[in-house]
Design an enzyme around this catalytic site. Sequence first.
Site, PDB file in Angstrom:
ATOM      1  N   PHE A 157     -18.109  20.294  -8.163  1.00 55.34           N
ATOM      2  CA  PHE A 157     -17.304  20.680  -9.326  1.00 55.34           C
ATOM      3  C   PHE A 157     -17.966  20.219 -10.623  1.00 55.34           C
ATOM      4  CE2 PHE A 157     -13.643  20.128  -6.141  1.00 55.34           C
ATOM      5  CZ  PHE A 157     -13.643  21.473  -5.813  1.00 55.34           C
TER       6      PHE A 157
ATOM      7  N   SER B   1      -4.848   1.591  -9.183  1.00 59.85           N
ATOM      8  CA  SER B   1      -5.964   2.540  -9.140  1.00 59.85           C
ATOM      9  C   SER B   1      -6.667   2.603 -10.486  1.00 59.85           C
ATOM     10  CB  SER B   1      -5.385   3.927  -8.820  1.00 59.85           C
ATOM     11  OG  SER B   1      -6.341   4.918  -9.072  1.00 59.85           O
TER      12      SER B   1
ATOM     13  N   PHE C  18       0.828  -1.216   0.000  1.00 63.24           N
ATOM     14  CA  PHE C  18       0.000   0.000   0.000  1.00 63.24           C
ATOM     15  C   PHE C  18       0.859   1.262   0.000  1.00 63.24           C
ATOM     16  CE2 PHE C  18      -2.544  -3.074   2.546  1.00 63.24           C
ATOM     17  CZ  PHE C  18      -3.738  -3.051   1.847  1.00 63.24           C
ATOM     18  N   ALA C  19       2.092   1.165   0.521  1.00 61.71           N
ATOM     19  CA  ALA C  19       2.866   2.388   0.786  1.00 61.71           C
ATOM     20  C   ALA C  19       3.041   3.209  -0.475  1.00 61.71           C
ATOM     21  CB  ALA C  19       4.229   2.017   1.367  1.00 61.71           C
ATOM     22  N   GLY C  20       2.717   4.479  -0.372  1.00 59.39           N
ATOM     23  CA  GLY C  20       2.867   5.365  -1.516  1.00 59.39           C
ATOM     24  C   GLY C  20       2.248   6.705  -1.202  1.00 59.39           C
ATOM     25  N   LEU C  21       2.530   7.648  -2.086  1.00 55.43           N
ATOM     26  CA  LEU C  21       1.900   8.969  -1.984  1.00 55.43           C
ATOM     27  C   LEU C  21       0.773   9.000  -3.010  1.00 55.43           C
ATOM     28  CD1 LEU C  21       5.160  11.123  -1.713  1.00 55.43           C
ATOM     29  CD2 LEU C  21       3.700  10.245   0.143  1.00 55.43           C
ATOM     30  N   LYS C  22      -0.335   9.695  -2.683  1.00 60.03           N
ATOM     31  CA  LYS C  22      -1.546   9.477  -3.493  1.00 60.03           C
ATOM     32  C   LYS C  22      -2.298  10.734  -3.927  1.00 60.03           C
ATOM     33  CE  LYS C  22      -4.602   9.042   0.473  1.00 60.03           C
ATOM     34  NZ  LYS C  22      -5.752   8.402   1.078  1.00 60.03           N
TER      35      LYS C  22
ATOM     36  N   TYR D 171       1.146  11.052 -10.469  1.00 64.32           N
ATOM     37  CA  TYR D 171       0.611   9.988  -9.609  1.00 64.32           C
ATOM     38  C   TYR D 171       0.146   8.811 -10.475  1.00 64.32           C
ATOM     39  CZ  TYR D 171      -2.684   7.298  -6.811  1.00 64.32           C
ATOM     40  OH  TYR D 171      -3.352   6.265  -6.204  1.00 64.32           O
TER      41      TYR D 171
ATOM     42  N   LYS E 178       1.668   4.840 -10.996  1.00 63.80           N
ATOM     43  CA  LYS E 178       0.926   3.573 -10.876  1.00 63.80           C
ATOM     44  C   LYS E 178       1.105   2.729 -12.139  1.00 63.80           C
ATOM     45  CE  LYS E 178      -0.848   4.048  -6.762  1.00 63.80           C
ATOM     46  NZ  LYS E 178      -0.357   3.207  -5.674  1.00 63.80           N
TER      47      LYS E 178
ATOM     48  N   PHE F 101     -11.383   1.497  -7.314  1.00 67.55           N
ATOM     49  CA  PHE F 101     -12.181   2.620  -7.785  1.00 67.55           C
ATOM     50  C   PHE F 101     -12.187   3.662  -6.650  1.00 67.55           C
ATOM     51  CE2 PHE F 101     -13.436   1.967 -12.172  1.00 67.55           C
ATOM     52  CZ  PHE F 101     -12.659   0.849 -12.390  1.00 67.55           C
TER      53      PHE F 101
ATOM     54  N   ARG G  13     -13.612  20.728 -12.073  1.00 68.19           N
ATOM     55  CA  ARG G  13     -12.236  20.679 -11.556  1.00 68.19           C
ATOM     56  C   ARG G  13     -11.325  20.224 -12.708  1.00 68.19           C
ATOM     57  NH1 ARG G  13     -11.287  16.794  -6.393  1.00 68.19           N
ATOM     58  NH2 ARG G  13     -11.804  15.238  -7.965  1.00 68.19           N
TER      59      ARG G  13
HETATM   60  P1  NAD Z   1      -2.688   6.473   2.910  1.00 65.95           P
HETATM   61  O1  NAD Z   1      -1.851   7.671   2.629  1.00 65.95           O
HETATM   62  O2  NAD Z   1      -3.699   6.558   3.977  1.00 65.95           O
HETATM   63  O3  NAD Z   1      -1.744   5.218   3.219  1.00 65.95           O
HETATM   64  C1  NAD Z   1      -0.458   5.078   2.655  1.00 65.95           C
HETATM   65  C2  NAD Z   1       0.491   4.741   3.786  1.00 65.95           C
HETATM   66  O4  NAD Z   1       1.801   4.596   3.230  1.00 65.95           O
HETATM   67  C3  NAD Z   1       0.565   5.819   4.852  1.00 65.95           C
HETATM   68  O5  NAD Z   1       0.383   5.246   6.138  1.00 65.95           O
HETATM   69  C4  NAD Z   1       1.966   6.386   4.698  1.00 65.95           C
HETATM   70  O6  NAD Z   1       2.500   6.846   5.926  1.00 65.95           O
HETATM   71  C5  NAD Z   1       2.711   5.206   4.123  1.00 65.95           C
HETATM   72  N1  NAD Z   1       3.904   5.579   3.360  1.00 65.95           N
HETATM   73  C6  NAD Z   1       4.020   6.539   2.406  1.00 65.95           C
HETATM   74  N2  NAD Z   1       5.272   6.601   1.961  1.00 65.95           N
HETATM   75  C7  NAD Z   1       5.969   5.637   2.616  1.00 65.95           C
HETATM   76  C8  NAD Z   1       7.308   5.208   2.585  1.00 65.95           C
HETATM   77  N3  NAD Z   1       8.217   5.799   1.790  1.00 65.95           N
HETATM   78  N4  NAD Z   1       7.685   4.193   3.392  1.00 65.95           N
HETATM   79  C9  NAD Z   1       6.800   3.604   4.218  1.00 65.95           C
HETATM   80  N5  NAD Z   1       5.510   3.972   4.296  1.00 65.95           N
HETATM   81  C10 NAD Z   1       5.102   4.973   3.498  1.00 65.95           C
HETATM   82  O7  NAD Z   1      -3.348   6.045   1.519  1.00 65.95           O
HETATM   83  P2  NAD Z   1      -4.476   4.969   1.238  1.00 65.95           P
HETATM   84  O8  NAD Z   1      -5.704   5.700   0.821  1.00 65.95           O
HETATM   85  O9  NAD Z   1      -4.549   3.979   2.325  1.00 65.95           O
HETATM   86  O10 NAD Z   1      -3.878   4.304  -0.067  1.00 65.95           O
HETATM   87  C11 NAD Z   1      -3.094   3.127  -0.014  1.00 65.95           C
HETATM   88  C12 NAD Z   1      -2.641   2.791  -1.427  1.00 65.95           C
HETATM   89  O11 NAD Z   1      -3.773   2.664  -2.268  1.00 65.95           O
HETATM   90  C13 NAD Z   1      -1.755   3.880  -2.049  1.00 65.95           C
HETATM   91  O12 NAD Z   1      -0.738   3.241  -2.799  1.00 65.95           O
HETATM   92  C14 NAD Z   1      -2.706   4.606  -2.973  1.00 65.95           C
HETATM   93  O13 NAD Z   1      -2.043   5.180  -4.080  1.00 65.95           O
HETATM   94  C15 NAD Z   1      -3.633   3.481  -3.410  1.00 65.95           C
HETATM   95  N6  NAD Z   1      -4.964   3.969  -3.819  1.00 65.95           N
HETATM   96  C16 NAD Z   1      -5.714   4.725  -2.952  1.00 65.95           C
HETATM   97  C17 NAD Z   1      -6.959   5.204  -3.365  1.00 65.95           C
HETATM   98  C18 NAD Z   1      -7.792   6.070  -2.446  1.00 65.95           C
HETATM   99  O14 NAD Z   1      -8.701   6.744  -2.939  1.00 65.95           O
HETATM  100  N7  NAD Z   1      -7.564   6.088  -1.157  1.00 65.95           N
HETATM  101  C19 NAD Z   1      -7.440   4.906  -4.657  1.00 65.95           C
HETATM  102  C20 NAD Z   1      -6.655   4.118  -5.496  1.00 65.95           C
HETATM  103  C21 NAD Z   1      -5.406   3.645  -5.070  1.00 65.95           C
HETATM  104  N1  UDP Z   2     -16.025  16.568  -6.050  1.00 64.98           N
HETATM  105  C1  UDP Z   2     -16.760  17.714  -5.795  1.00 64.98           C
HETATM  106  N2  UDP Z   2     -16.374  18.519  -4.761  1.00 64.98           N
HETATM  107  C2  UDP Z   2     -15.304  18.229  -3.965  1.00 64.98           C
HETATM  108  C3  UDP Z   2     -14.561  17.040  -4.228  1.00 64.98           C
HETATM  109  C4  UDP Z   2     -14.953  16.233  -5.282  1.00 64.98           C
HETATM  110  O1  UDP Z   2     -17.724  18.006  -6.491  1.00 64.98           O
HETATM  111  O2  UDP Z   2     -14.992  19.013  -3.051  1.00 64.98           O
HETATM  112  C5  UDP Z   2     -16.448  15.673  -7.152  1.00 64.98           C
HETATM  113  C6  UDP Z   2     -15.393  15.460  -8.224  1.00 64.98           C
HETATM  114  O3  UDP Z   2     -15.478  16.487  -9.198  1.00 64.98           O
HETATM  115  C7  UDP Z   2     -15.773  14.078  -8.760  1.00 64.98           C
HETATM  116  C8  UDP Z   2     -16.323  13.358  -7.523  1.00 64.98           C
HETATM  117  O4  UDP Z   2     -16.682  14.392  -6.600  1.00 64.98           O
HETATM  118  O5  UDP Z   2     -16.825  14.184  -9.702  1.00 64.98           O
HETATM  119  C9  UDP Z   2     -15.311  12.429  -6.856  1.00 64.98           C
HETATM  120  O6  UDP Z   2     -14.125  13.170  -6.590  1.00 64.98           O
HETATM  121  P1  UDP Z   2     -12.918  12.533  -5.766  1.00 64.98           P
HETATM  122  O7  UDP Z   2     -11.819  13.556  -5.729  1.00 64.98           O
HETATM  123  O8  UDP Z   2     -13.421  12.007  -4.475  1.00 64.98           O
HETATM  124  O9  UDP Z   2     -12.485  11.256  -6.622  1.00 64.98           O
HETATM  125  P2  UDP Z   2     -11.835  11.156  -8.102  1.00 64.98           P
HETATM  126  O10 UDP Z   2     -12.246  12.348  -8.892  1.00 64.98           O
HETATM  127  O11 UDP Z   2     -10.374  11.101  -7.859  1.00 64.98           O
HETATM  128  O12 UDP Z   2     -12.390   9.899  -8.676  1.00 64.98           O
END
Ligand code: NAD
Ligand code: UDP
Length: 333
Positions: free
Chosen positions: A217, A124, A80-84, A148, A152, A177, A291
Amino acid sequence: MNILLTGGAGYIGSHTAVALASAGHAVVLYDNFVNSSRSVLAALQTITGAQPVCIEADVRDTARLAEVLGSHSIDAVIHFAGLKAVGESIEKPVEYYSTNVQGTISLLQAMQATGLHSLVFSSSATVYGDPQYLPIDEAHPTSATNPYGRSKLHIEEILADCARSDASWRIACLRYFNPVGAHASGLIGENPNGMPNNLMPFVARVAAGRLPRLRVFGNDYSTPDGTGVRDYIHVMDLAEGHLAALDFLTHASGWHAINLGTGQGHSVLDMVRSFEAASGKTVPFDFAPRRPGDIAACYARVDKASDLLHWQARRDLATMCQSTWHHIQSSST
Ligand code: NAD
Ligand code: UDP
């Protein structure tokens, strides 16, 4: 099994840790807490009844990872670790590629060094770019419009190359999703730092009176009510999808990309109405311009997850909103 969760203290990782623990797996979290709080550990202890094992370290520290994989006899990794944050990735591409791509390479090196080949990766729906058709299946062309998304895609390709090079690899790229909601306890959930970018945490904060109004948006998309449509999936369903993927990898080798969604699209206004019903609060909103970079609609075809993983999402929109409301009331952010 003994499962290492990189980024395990984060939003999706912590919920997956709960699902894995209740299925009887031993979980090791590996996180540098760059986007999560140590308080998650106490919450996990309360929920599961056991103190979580957590290594505080960076995923780019290959030697540390290899040591942890060996000393905890890890059988599989969920990465899971990553910036998002999409916007931040445009401002700080090097940080994003370093954490996401270099971090994954570091993990692969550590896994190779310890002879471990089972990996579930957090991908993602962003890898599909602007959808050419709906619902989106896994054969849909991939593309990316920001660092980002590109990180991925690069990672998925690196993982596919690994699987092509060595038949021992067992890799599932789970294309999430829109994860929303929280564990039923309310003790863990999504806690974005600062102003939320995503819809659900923003709506929750407006309902709770912590933010004044939602900006919707765009109301001129070609969707039923003109607002953006997404496939929102409850984070506990998503967590259970990881369990199903781990089971799948015990008998499947190679590289697999699999959508995790519900197959249902909901508009921004659907979300506002559901949240109002769940919370009993009004969510005041204004329509605002689209947006930049947003797409009109995005929802998954979920047959592959059903066929390969024998998994499907089962929690509805009301449950997603109720659990988010419960969590926000028990948290201060
Ligand atoms: P999150 O930021 O809550 O969790 C990510 C975790 O990774 C955090 O706890 C952070 O501290 C840790 N981390 C970041 N960089 C690190 C590093 N260099 N070393 C060790 N740990 C590190 O995010 P999340 O929503 O739980 O997402 C988890 C994964 O799922 C991510 O890879 C994200 O890109 C992917 N993802 C998330 C979403 C979403 O909407 N939340 C959607 C699609 C994919
Ligand atoms: N959205 C919105 N107002 C907000 C945040 C999101 O209207 O303050 C809308 C955005 O335009 C999209 C939907 O909500 O149509 C989901 O946005 P989100 O950022 O949660 O997910 P993503 O666009 O990354 O799928």
